[in-house]
Design a protein around this motif. Structure first.
Motif, PDB file in Angstrom:
ATOM      1  N   LEU A 235       0.839  -1.201   0.000  1.00  0.00           N
ATOM      2  CA  LEU A 235       0.000   0.000   0.000  1.00  0.00           C
ATOM      3  C   LEU A 235       0.872   1.249   0.000  1.00  0.00           C
ATOM      4  O   LEU A 235       2.006   1.236   0.501  1.00  0.00           O
ATOM      5  N   LEU A 236       0.316   2.337  -0.522  1.00  0.00           N
ATOM      6  CA  LEU A 236       0.989   3.634  -0.556  1.00  0.00           C
ATOM      7  C   LEU A 236       0.094   4.683   0.081  1.00  0.00           C
ATOM      8  O   LEU A 236      -1.098   4.743  -0.216  1.00  0.00           O
ATOM      9  N   VAL A 237       0.679   5.498   0.967  1.00  0.00           N
ATOM     10  CA  VAL A 237      -0.015   6.665   1.516  1.00  0.00           C
ATOM     11  C   VAL A 237       0.392   7.872   0.690  1.00  0.00           C
ATOM     12  O   VAL A 237       1.574   8.220   0.629  1.00  0.00           O
ATOM     13  N   GLY A 238      -0.576   8.514   0.032  1.00  0.00           N
ATOM     14  CA  GLY A 238      -0.281   9.675  -0.796  1.00  0.00           C
ATOM     15  C   GLY A 238      -0.138  10.943   0.032  1.00  0.00           C
ATOM     16  O   GLY A 238      -0.354  10.956   1.246  1.00  0.00           O
ATOM     17  N   GLU A 239       0.232  12.024  -0.624  1.00  0.00           N
ATOM     18  CA  GLU A 239       0.385  13.315   0.054  1.00  0.00           C
ATOM     19  C   GLU A 239      -0.930  13.778   0.673  1.00  0.00           C
ATOM     20  O   GLU A 239      -0.940  14.565   1.625  1.00  0.00           O
TER      21      GLU A 239
END
Length: 252
Positions: A235-239
């Motif tokens: 998973l990626l946490v965006g800005e």
């Protein structure tokens, strides 16, 4: 948006999760883990690894809450590896080498060397065996672990930590005990901002917080981002703080 507030390591933390992330990522993940546990007929252990500041402790707490609210899901029990920090007294009296210089461990608290890896590995094996056992938690206001603060007795145990997928000697052996792994990543700028804000919340002045984060936390951030093994679900946490799937591996 779903607003979520919880006490993490002695501090009040708030997070916001989009309905898209809840319905398209978190609930399907919990459904998958439920199916895995029922098929296995025993406790399963899930490792969630993420760099400092990525919000992993809050996320696993939210997943625990979500699993207990949604019908048909097996309740998840969330625990963290921060309780395996070496005690402050130890860190103040022991040294290590960074960039060719000998420094006190307390100056880089949170680096892999400042955790009791042997104790953590033993506890993970105990949890994986299905035993009911005690588990420590870390209190940021006390600066020390609190032993046996949690009793681990769940059918799905979700363990979060920075280095659970670290591809280094000793650390890489931990994932052999996992039934499933998840990783969360984020950009360095976002993580640095969050870490400075978190340090200030513990009573540290802003300039001191910046110095500590840049000297101690950011090398750990880069280590996690660059030297962690691939997870079953990434998973990626965006800005914007929202979660996205980078790529689920085969079978996830």
């Amino acid at each position: 948006m779903t607003e979520y507030t919880v006490q993490i390591n002695g501090l009040k933390v708030s997070a916001r999760y989009s309905e898209r992330a809840v319905n398209e990522i978190f609930v399907p993940l919990l459904e998958k883990l439920t199916a895995m546990q029922r098929a296995a007929g025993r406790r399963i252990l899930v490792l969630l690894a993420a760099p400092p500041g990525a919000g992993k402790s809050t996320l696993v707490s939210f997943l625990e809450k979500l699993s207990r609210e949604r019908p048909g899901l097996c309740p998840v029990q969330a625990v963290g590896m921060d309780g395996f920090h070496r005690r402050q007294e130890y860190l103040l009296t022991h040294s290590t080498v960074r960039d060719g210089m000998e420094i006190r461990m307390v100056e880089i608290k949170g680096a892999p060397v400042t955790f009791d890896l042997e104790k953590l590995a033993s506890a993970i094996r105990q949890v994986r065996s299905g035993e009911t056992c005690g588990w420590p938690v870390y209190d940021r206001l006390l600066h020390n672990p609190v032993e046996d603060a949690i009793t681990v007795d769940g059918d799905i145990v979700l363990l979060e930590g920075n280095y659970l997928l670290l591809d280094e000697e000793g650390w890489r052996d931990l994932s052999a005990n996992a039934d499933y792994t998840v990783s969360v990543s984020a950009g360095e700028t976002l993580l640095r901002k969050r870490l400075i804000e978190r340090k200030i919340l513990t009573g540290v002045a802003e300039d001191a917080a910046v110095r500590f984060v840049d000297f101690s936390d950011m090398p750990n951030v880069r280590l996690c981002l660059e030297e962690s093994r691939p997870a079953d679900l990434r998973l990626l946490v965006g800005e914007d703080g929202d979660y996205r799937i980078i790529s689920p591996l085969s079978g996830s």
